[in-house]
Design an enzyme around this catalytic site. Structure first.
Site, PDB file in Angstrom:
ATOM      1  N   LYS A  52       0.255  -0.988   0.084  1.00  0.00           N
ATOM      2  CA  LYS A  52       0.119   0.378   0.082  1.00  0.00           C
ATOM      3  C   LYS A  52       1.308   0.756   0.549  1.00  0.00           C
ATOM      4  CE  LYS A  52      -3.896  -2.208   2.109  1.00  0.00           C
ATOM      5  NZ  LYS A  52      -5.151  -2.720   3.413  1.00  0.00           N
ATOM      6  N   GLN A  96      -4.971  -1.475   9.351  1.00  0.00           N
ATOM      7  CA  GLN A  96      -4.681  -2.713   8.756  1.00  0.00           C
ATOM      8  C   GLN A  96      -5.157  -3.719   9.794  1.00  0.00           C
ATOM      9  OE1 GLN A  96      -3.691  -3.045   5.143  1.00  0.00           O
ATOM     10  NE2 GLN A  96      -3.815  -5.312   5.748  1.00  0.00           N
ATOM     11  N   ASP A 119     -11.182   2.485   3.240  1.00  0.00           N
ATOM     12  CA  ASP A 119     -11.264   0.891   3.253  1.00  0.00           C
ATOM     13  C   ASP A 119     -12.866   1.523   3.032  1.00  0.00           C
ATOM     14  OD1 ASP A 119      -8.999  -0.776   3.732  1.00  0.00           O
ATOM     15  OD2 ASP A 119      -8.816   0.193   6.247  1.00  0.00           O
TER      16      ASP A 119
HETATM   17  N1  GUN Z   1      -6.937  -6.942   5.879  1.00  0.00           N
HETATM   18  C1  GUN Z   1      -7.828  -7.557   4.589  1.00  0.00           C
HETATM   19  N2  GUN Z   1      -8.143  -6.782   3.748  1.00  0.00           N
HETATM   20  C2  GUN Z   1      -7.563  -5.932   4.684  1.00  0.00           C
HETATM   21  C3  GUN Z   1      -8.249  -4.030   3.592  1.00  0.00           C
HETATM   22  O1  GUN Z   1      -8.898  -4.189   2.831  1.00  0.00           O
HETATM   23  N3  GUN Z   1      -8.640  -2.790   4.204  1.00  0.00           N
HETATM   24  C4  GUN Z   1      -7.806  -3.120   5.967  1.00  0.00           C
HETATM   25  N4  GUN Z   1      -7.294  -1.778   6.992  1.00  0.00           N
HETATM   26  N5  GUN Z   1      -7.641  -4.598   6.892  1.00  0.00           N
HETATM   27  C5  GUN Z   1      -6.913  -5.758   5.623  1.00  0.00           C
END
Ligand code: GUN
Length: 279
Positions: A52, A96, A119
């Protein structure tokens, strides 16, 4: 041979488009900043967070990194999110998941300002999606819609079947397909005759979480298959929820794993960061 829906290529095109947009914004002195919070050292999370941040760098989005100890308390995390909510120079906040067990994930998601929830997990954004109001949309299902649109696959009027009802994928996927005027069915672990339902699908989105579960007995001839799964098979190769080799000759289009849905999630996160200036 089916049409191979190339998520690598489509996500790269989206990132190039966003890079141009971000350059334009910089000329107007608008900078986009994403705060990325990770608690603990879950190995999969480390990979996701690194990717990311790398995508931010490519597009020209500034990322602020908060790598917190596994022992961070819920109160400490809430305090950090609240501080970031208040900061005018932070556009997006990403916590996350998963979080350590002593932290209530729902409580943290609720703390993130809906205007910075890139998100699309906050109940306000989930609600907005369901009533057709503007807001952030969960990245993986938003990526699936882009894969279909950019592959010239019509959704309107089609029988769309989603397997999986998670808050992150299945439910928003259903809402998005409905918004595109698909006829939507969501299947889950209690669905009585799964094959009978999936065989109706013109577009089948699979997020079941079981490696190579969907074989051609579940699929109508000529269907479009979107595979959200990602597993390491017994042969140590990456595979999805769909048995690709079994269904390939039976379908009109399919996403490979890897290189299908996976790369789209980060591209759509980047899109949400850029959109954040309009919300
Ligand atoms: N953990 C697995 N996929 C995601 C996601 O798309 N966003 C976040 N914040 N955590 C995750």
């Amino acid at each position: 041979m089916p049409q191979i829906i190339d998520g690598k290529k489509i996500s790269a095109a989206i990132k190039e488009e966003l890079k141009v947009k971000v350059e334009e914004l910089k000329k107007q002195n608008i900078e986009i900043t994403l705060a990325v919070i990770q608690v603990g050292n879950d190995p999969a999370s480390c990979v996701y967070v690194r990717n990311k941040k790398k995508a931010c760098e490519f597009i020209g989005i500034k990322s602020l990194s908060y790598e917190l100890e596994e022992t961070t308390t819920e109160e400490e995390l809430i305090k950090l999110v609240e501080e970031l909510n208040e900061r005018d120079d932070v556009n997006g906040i990403l916590v996350q998941l998963p979080l350590p067990k002593h932290i209530d994930e729902d409580k943290i998601i609720m703390t993130i300002s809906p205007k910075k929830d890139v998100d699309g997990f906050h109940p306000m954004n989930v609600g907005a999606l369901n009533i057709g109001q503007p807001g952030f949309v969960s990245c993986t299902p938003a990526g699936v819609i882009q894969l279909l649109k950019r592959s010239n696959i019509d959704i309107e009027g089609k029988e769309c079947v989603v397997i999986g009802r998670s808050n992150i994928v299945g439910k928003p996927m259903g809402a998005l397909l409905l918004k595109e005027n698909g006829t939507v069915t969501i299947c889950h672990s209690r669905t009585k005759d799964l094959k009978e339902v999936t065989k109706r699908a013109d577009i089948l989105v699979v997020a079941i979480g079981k490696p190579r579960f969907i074989t051609k007995d579940y699929v109508k001839e000529g269907a479009v298959i979107i595979d959200v799964g990602m597993h390491r098979g017994e042969d140590n190769k990456l595979c999805g929820d769909v048995d690709y080799n079994d269904v390939a000759d039976h379908v009109s289009a399919i996403t490979p794993v890897p290189g299908g849905v996976g790369p789209m999630t980060i591209a759509m996160l980047m899109n949400n960061c850029v959109e954040s200036i309009n919300l």
